[in-house]
Design an enzyme around this catalytic site. Structure first.
Site, PDB file in Angstrom:
ATOM      1  N   GLN A   1      78.565  37.196  -1.138  1.00 21.28           N
ATOM      2  CA  GLN A   1      77.539  38.185  -1.487  1.00 21.28           C
ATOM      3  C   GLN A   1      77.849  38.860  -2.824  1.00 21.28           C
ATOM      4  OE1 GLN A   1      77.870  39.967   2.470  1.00 21.28           O
ATOM      5  NE2 GLN A   1      75.627  39.852   2.653  1.00 21.28           N
TER       6      GLN A   1
ATOM      7  N   ARG B   1      73.480  11.809 -18.080  1.00 21.56           N
ATOM      8  CA  ARG B   1      73.009  11.410 -16.747  1.00 21.56           C
ATOM      9  C   ARG B   1      73.047  12.629 -15.840  1.00 21.56           C
ATOM     10  NH1 ARG B   1      76.130   8.987 -11.975  1.00 21.56           N
ATOM     11  NH2 ARG B   1      74.404   8.870 -10.514  1.00 21.56           N
TER      12      ARG B   1
ATOM     13  N   HIS C   1      71.198  12.550  -5.356  1.00 17.47           N
ATOM     14  CA  HIS C   1      72.663  12.635  -5.373  1.00 17.47           C
ATOM     15  C   HIS C   1      73.090  13.502  -4.177  1.00 17.47           C
ATOM     16  CE1 HIS C   1      76.318  12.305  -8.257  1.00 17.47           C
ATOM     17  NE2 HIS C   1      76.769  12.689  -7.082  1.00 17.47           N
TER      18      HIS C   1
ATOM     19  N   ASN D   1      72.347   7.769  -5.809  1.00 25.39           N
ATOM     20  CA  ASN D   1      73.734   7.719  -6.228  1.00 25.39           C
ATOM     21  C   ASN D   1      74.608   7.368  -5.023  1.00 25.39           C
ATOM     22  OD1 ASN D   1      75.972   8.465  -8.194  1.00 25.39           O
ATOM     23  ND2 ASN D   1      76.501   9.749  -6.430  1.00 25.39           N
ATOM     24  N   GLU D   2      75.280   6.231  -5.085  1.00 28.04           N
ATOM     25  CA  GLU D   2      76.308   5.867  -4.107  1.00 28.04           C
ATOM     26  C   GLU D   2      75.865   5.942  -2.650  1.00 28.04           C
ATOM     27  OE1 GLU D   2      79.814   8.182  -4.899  1.00 28.04           O
ATOM     28  OE2 GLU D   2      80.143   7.225  -6.819  1.00 28.04           O
TER      29      GLU D   2
ATOM     30  N   ASN E   1      79.323   2.996 -10.288  1.00 31.34           N
ATOM     31  CA  ASN E   1      80.289   4.093 -10.318  1.00 31.34           C
ATOM     32  C   ASN E   1      81.613   3.531  -9.852  1.00 31.34           C
ATOM     33  OD1 ASN E   1      78.171   5.777 -10.927  1.00 31.34           O
ATOM     34  ND2 ASN E   1      78.298   6.996  -9.050  1.00 31.34           N
TER      35      ASN E   1
ATOM     36  N   TYR F   1      86.095   4.135 -10.063  1.00 36.20           N
ATOM     37  CA  TYR F   1      87.189   5.017 -10.475  1.00 36.20           C
ATOM     38  C   TYR F   1      88.557   4.370 -10.401  1.00 36.20           C
ATOM     39  CZ  TYR F   1      83.956   8.982 -10.438  1.00 36.20           C
ATOM     40  OH  TYR F   1      82.923   9.842 -10.723  1.00 36.20           O
TER      41      TYR F   1
ATOM     42  N   GLU G   1      79.349   6.197 -13.747  1.00 35.28           N
ATOM     43  CA  GLU G   1      80.414   7.179 -13.537  1.00 35.28           C
ATOM     44  C   GLU G   1      81.755   6.493 -13.647  1.00 35.28           C
ATOM     45  OE1 GLU G   1      80.508   9.517  -9.911  1.00 35.28           O
ATOM     46  OE2 GLU G   1      78.368   9.931 -10.087  1.00 35.28           O
TER      47      GLU G   1
ATOM     48  N   TRP H   1      82.656  10.658 -16.021  1.00 29.58           N
ATOM     49  CA  TRP H   1      82.479  11.716 -15.022  1.00 29.58           C
ATOM     50  C   TRP H   1      83.641  12.679 -15.156  1.00 29.58           C
ATOM     51  CZ3 TRP H   1      78.568  13.049 -11.810  1.00 29.58           C
ATOM     52  CH2 TRP H   1      78.846  14.103 -10.921  1.00 29.58           C
TER      53      TRP H   1
HETATM   54  C1  GBH Z   1      81.724  10.163  -7.185  1.00 28.68           C
HETATM   55  O1  GBH Z   1      82.042   9.424  -6.038  1.00 28.68           O
HETATM   56  C2  GBH Z   1      80.522  11.047  -6.960  1.00 28.68           C
HETATM   57  O2  GBH Z   1      79.317  10.399  -7.318  1.00 28.68           O
HETATM   58  C3  GBH Z   1      80.611  12.361  -7.698  1.00 28.68           C
HETATM   59  O3  GBH Z   1      79.622  13.233  -7.244  1.00 28.68           O
HETATM   60  C4  GBH Z   1      81.990  12.940  -7.541  1.00 28.68           C
HETATM   61  O4  GBH Z   1      82.097  14.204  -8.123  1.00 28.68           O
HETATM   62  C5  GBH Z   1      82.965  11.984  -8.187  1.00 28.68           C
HETATM   63  O5  GBH Z   1      82.902  10.771  -7.535  1.00 28.68           O
HETATM   64  C6  GBH Z   1      84.427  12.407  -8.106  1.00 28.68           C
HETATM   65  O6  GBH Z   1      84.887  12.363  -6.787  1.00 28.68           O
HETATM   66  O7  GBH Z   1      87.702   7.194   1.765  1.00 28.68           O
HETATM   67  O8  GBH Z   1      89.772   7.583   0.573  1.00 28.68           O
HETATM   68  O9  GBH Z   1      88.084   6.148  -0.412  1.00 28.68           O
HETATM   69  C7  GBH Z   1      83.273   8.725  -6.164  1.00 28.68           C
HETATM   70  C8  GBH Z   1      83.463   7.651  -5.136  1.00 28.68           C
HETATM   71  C9  GBH Z   1      83.957   7.150  -2.913  1.00 28.68           C
HETATM   72  C10 GBH Z   1      85.450   8.539  -4.079  1.00 28.68           C
HETATM   73  C11 GBH Z   1      84.501   7.633  -1.616  1.00 28.68           C
HETATM   74  C12 GBH Z   1      86.011   9.063  -2.795  1.00 28.68           C
HETATM   75  C13 GBH Z   1      86.247   8.612  -0.459  1.00 28.68           C
HETATM   76  C14 GBH Z   1      87.713   8.725  -0.309  1.00 28.68           C
HETATM   77  N1  GBH Z   1      84.060   8.178  -3.920  1.00 28.68           N
HETATM   78  N2  GBH Z   1      85.875   8.065  -1.753  1.00 28.68           N
HETATM   79  S1  GBH Z   1      88.364   7.299   0.463  1.00 28.68           S
END
Ligand code: GBH
Length: 492
Positions: free
Chosen positions: A41, A98, A144, A190-191, A330, A332, A396, A445
């Site tokens: 709040q 994006r 998203h 997204n994903e 996307n 990582y 991403e 990202w």
């Molecule tokens: C992205 O997802 C998202 O689009 C974004 O919003 C987010 O901020 C960004 O990543 C950073 O996290 O079960 O141990 O694999 C990333 C893909 C897939 C990463 C699912 C995490 C789950 C953990 N994600 N994964 S695990």
């Protein structure tokens, strides 16, 4: 092959959305049990712009769901600071941005018979125009993860085939009609993997459904993710059909979906682990990519899930096949992969970042699932190009430095591990491009540190540091690296 990326290569940054704000007072009246804490709040009411609540507004108010107990009510305050965000992008010299739209800002109750919110439309039109005035190409994502709460309350959202597909397509139509004269690049979801698995399987994301009754009063982790995914794919495909039939010719844009996947390396040279790595990508990515690019689920998935996996009718198959103009990716990290386990959503494999000799695959990030491994992107791009033969946008890619949330600003902006991540991943992008993989764009990202879902504000992914107390932005070293890199590697 050219040594550089082509002149029209789009690069820039991505963010979740311009804001996660809620029509706050009405929301609290309807759901008194989610009445927030005092600190909330103090941060101020968010009754702005006529936005309706989404499932994330609800989920963040459930005790224990967000690591630091935070919400997205203020986040990076971009609903107010959007012009500053665009000025920042301009100062970086990006070609594209994006961003995702908030469904419940555009249609507060979400449904096809519910009213459109003119203030929401106006906000995004102003936003998009400001991007264009600054020569920044808008790349828009329709969904998203923030389903209008009203649709969850009304009919359980993504679980209800008849309703959700029609409501989603109508929402998309409103977006094409309202912004399509200005926007030439659209993404539907997204994903979807995350929506289905994390929202309805493990329950760590909104709406938090799963079989574990200690965590959720409702849900069935063995069935709901497959059903939700099925409906996500269909909603995507009918939206693309609508765009292609009614908007593409006059508006001249392209439309697709963004899928997330890791690259999977075998843990060692045992045949079963080599097979497991192959199966992991076939299931994790193929669950979505095979229907969308080829018309049906992969047989490995059908065999694994049996009659819990829904079927597409012939008519639906015709609609879903080839329903994405490009491959939105996307990605990582890379996982070392072993046969075994019972996690159907990743193809019943076990994953680790620890190599057989006990060393790590790459540099550890703040997220347990993410280590740096540039060559993985090189492999993945080649795999996607060979398998799906579509031009690729990396929508991403990024890294979270360990303990960045506990550092001083001066220390945090010296983000060496993130810079090195981007150095390795841009090299992989260039290597694949030189080999002939058609890559049309790259989005880091993220532009800003922001609300990192279940991790709240404890994990920072930005190339720009956000001081949440002042909402001031501070460019990190990694932003400078990327700006310079694209200056040098895109043809003038
Ligand atoms: C992205 O997802 C998202 O689009 C974004 O919003 C987010 O901020 C960004 O990543 C950073 O996290 O079960 O141990 O694999 C990333 C893909 C897939 C990463 C699912 C995490 C789950 C953990 N994600 N994964 S695990």
């Amino acid at each position: 092959m050219s040594e550089k990326l082509p002149k029209d290569f789009l690069w820039g940054f991505a963010t979740g959305k311009s804001s996660i704000r809620v029509k706050y007072e009405a929301f609290c009246q309807e759901r008194p049990k989610f009445r927030p804490t005092a600190s909330y709040q103090i941060e101020g009411s968010a009754n702005e712009g006529g936005r309706g609540p989404s499932i994330w507004d609800t989920f963040t108010r459930v005790e224990g769901k967000i690591r630091d107990g935070s919400t997205g009510d203020v986040a990076t305050d971009s609903y107010r600071l959007w012009k500053e965000d665009i000025a920042l992008l301009k100062s970086y010299g990006v070609k594209s941005y994006r961003i995702s739209l908030s469904w419940s800002r555009i249609i507060p109750l979400g449904g096809r018979h519910d009213p459109v919110n003119p203030e929401g439309i106006q906000f995004y039109r102003d936003f998009i125009k400001e991007l264009l005035v600054n020569d920044i190409v808008p790349f828009l994502t329709l969904y998203h993860w923030d389903l209008p709460q009203a649709l969850h309350d009304r009919y359980l959202g993504w679980l209800n085939k008849e309703e959700i597909i029609k409501d989603y397509v109508r929402y998309a139509q409103v977006c094409f009609e309202s912004f399509g004269d200005l926007v030439k690049h659209w993404l539907t979801h997204n994903e979807p993997w995350c929506v289905a698995v994390l929202g309805y399987g493990t329950g760590v994301f909104a709406p938090g459904r799963c079989s574990d009754r200690a965590r959720s009063a409702e849900g069935d982790s063995s069935r709901e993710p497959w059903i939700v995914a099925h409906h996500l794919i269909l909603a995507h495909a009918y939206t693309v059909k609508l765009y292609r039939e009614q908007f593409a010719a006059s508006q001249g844009g392209e439309i697709g979906i963004t899928l997330n996947t890791n690259w999977y390396l075998p843990y060692d040279d045992k045949a079963e682990n080599i097979a497991a790595a192959k199966r992991a990508v076939q299931v994790y990515l193929g669950w979505y990519a095979e229907p969308i690019y080829k018309g049906d689920y992969p047989s490995v998935l059908k065999d694994m899930i049996g009659d819990r996996l829904p079927h597409f009718t012939d008519e639906e198959k015709a609609v879903i096949r080839d329903s994405s103009d490009f491959f939105g990716l996307n990605t990582y990290t890379t996982h070392l992969t072993l046969e075994g386990g019972d996690n159907e959503w990743n193809g019943k494999v076990k994953t680790t970042h620890t190599k057989p000799d006990g060393t790590q695959l790459g540099t550890q990030s703040a997220a347990p699932w993410l280590q740096t491994y540039g060559p993985g992107l090189h492999h993945l791009l080649n795999y996607i190009w060979k398998t799906y033969k579509k031009p690729i946008y990396i929508t991403e890619n990024g890294f979270a430095v360990q303990n960045e949330d506990k550092m001083s600003i001066e220390t945090a902006i010296q983000d060496k591990d993130r810079l090195e991540y981007y150095r390795d991943y841009t090299q992989a992008l260039l290597d694949a491009s030189r080999e002939g993989v058609d890559i049309k764009g790259y989005f880091g990202w993220s532009l800003l540190d922001n609300f990192e879902w279940a991790d709240g504000y404890t994990i920072r992914f930005g190339v720009t540091y956000v001081d949440y107390k002042t909402q001031k932005r501070y460019p990190k070293e990694s932003s400078k690296f990327l700006v310079q890199w694209f200056k040098e590697h895109v043809e003038a």
